[in-house]
Design a protein around this motif. Sequence first.
Motif, PDB file in Angstrom:
ATOM      1  N   ARG A 169     -12.916  35.506  81.018  1.00  0.00           N
ATOM      2  CA  ARG A 169     -12.340  36.811  81.356  1.00  0.00           C
ATOM      3  C   ARG A 169     -11.653  37.373  80.117  1.00  0.00           C
TER       4      ARG A 169
ATOM      5  N   CYS B  36      -8.002  36.545  78.709  1.00  0.00           N
ATOM      6  CA  CYS B  36      -7.450  35.366  79.372  1.00  0.00           C
ATOM      7  C   CYS B  36      -7.663  34.122  78.507  1.00  0.00           C
TER       8      CYS B  36
ATOM      9  N   ALA C 179      -8.494  35.558  85.937  1.00  0.00           N
ATOM     10  CA  ALA C 179      -8.094  36.908  86.337  1.00  0.00           C
ATOM     11  C   ALA C 179      -7.702  36.978  87.806  1.00  0.00           C
TER      12      ALA C 179
ATOM     13  N   PRO D 104      -3.499  34.287  82.365  1.00  0.00           N
ATOM     14  CA  PRO D 104      -4.277  35.488  82.716  1.00  0.00           C
ATOM     15  C   PRO D 104      -4.211  36.591  81.668  1.00  0.00           C
ATOM     16  N   GLN D 105      -3.086  36.763  80.989  1.00  0.00           N
ATOM     17  CA  GLN D 105      -2.931  37.857  80.023  1.00  0.00           C
ATOM     18  C   GLN D 105      -2.438  37.290  78.692  1.00  0.00           C
TER      19      GLN D 105
END
Length: 393
Positions: A348, A351, A193, A223-224
């Motif tokens: 996270r 993620c 993140a 990250p996404q």
Amino acid sequence: MKRQLQLFLNQARVSAVLRCCSAVLSLCAGHLAVFCIHRGRPKASGHQQHSFEHGCPRRPSRCRPTARFSDGTSTTVAVAAVAALQHSKAVLAASAGALAGICRLQQHSRGRRALHGQIVSASGGKVDQEVGGSVAPGTVANEGLDLFESLQMWLGAALSSSRIVTAFWTTVLTKSFAPLMRMWQPDVLVDPAAVDPTKRSEGEVGRPEAHLVSSDPDMWVIPQALNDEEVDHLLALAGSRWEQSLVAYGTKGAERSLMDRSSYQCRVEPAETPIVRHIEEHLAHLANMDVDHMERLWLVRYTPGQCFAVHHDGPDRPITIFLYLNDLPEGDEGETHFPAMGLKITPRRGCAVMWANCSSPDTADKRMFHQGLRPRTSVKYGVNCFFNSKRQR
């Protein structure tokens, strides 16, 4: 009956203290052995550079490849190996004795009862449990463990959390002293993140969502990887379908081993729902592989104390992607740990981490041995995604 139980517990505590003293002495021997290896090992001819960029908190670390030992250091290596083995056995005995105490077992039992009250049974209508801002419905109906199983689980978690035991065991698996050399260096903690999306590096052209963490061996963080809707859908899909995680040893069939893998898993059928189909296609794009080579997705759940010991995903799986479905509190552990690389990936929500398992076709990269560390107080949810060298669909 109470008096007999109290006598047994007192004996267990005394035994635990004695074994802990033995472990401390063996710990000193292990440290001395590693020091001897470090002083007796010739310098390597080169080094490998790991690229830790894009917001990672530490500087790049250098990892020297294993060098061949001369005849003059063979005795030192042998003594070091014996000392490390003795230390491992001492830690094992100390952990077993300590975990036999009633305080730990009672605490464990109370914790599991409280946890059972929080986790939802899809058909039971119980309250939902908040997991990192999302609702996680459903687990197996009964997850209670008896005395022997509790000892196995907590012993496995204690051993996997031991830095020295992990380094020694990884050295045995990889047949390289590099993990022992890295034992004195702090692990690099990578927070997906915290990756800076504006920074790019060579090798990321074909994967705009992925960020290169290491170029040798190849590893990326995404990250996404999943949005909130996809995360919630996967958690809801598990429902009451959780089952005990299994481990395959060599050519044997998969079996239950609380020492090595104490988590629970849930199988997701290929393209089970439109959202699952979309997730599979997205992951195939990230891995740059055909979706037909993707194995079934497996959701995994780690309650406090559950772990997955050091293992390799296999040379028949060129790419692995692990998705995190919830956040964990700061300092609660639960990271994905690569001991040979000195890397830890922080869980996270939404993620993912992706890595290559092979150094060449059908040849396992031994640096990619990894483990799932235990969460201390929270429940960790994730998804295993394996891409096989053979078509799976």
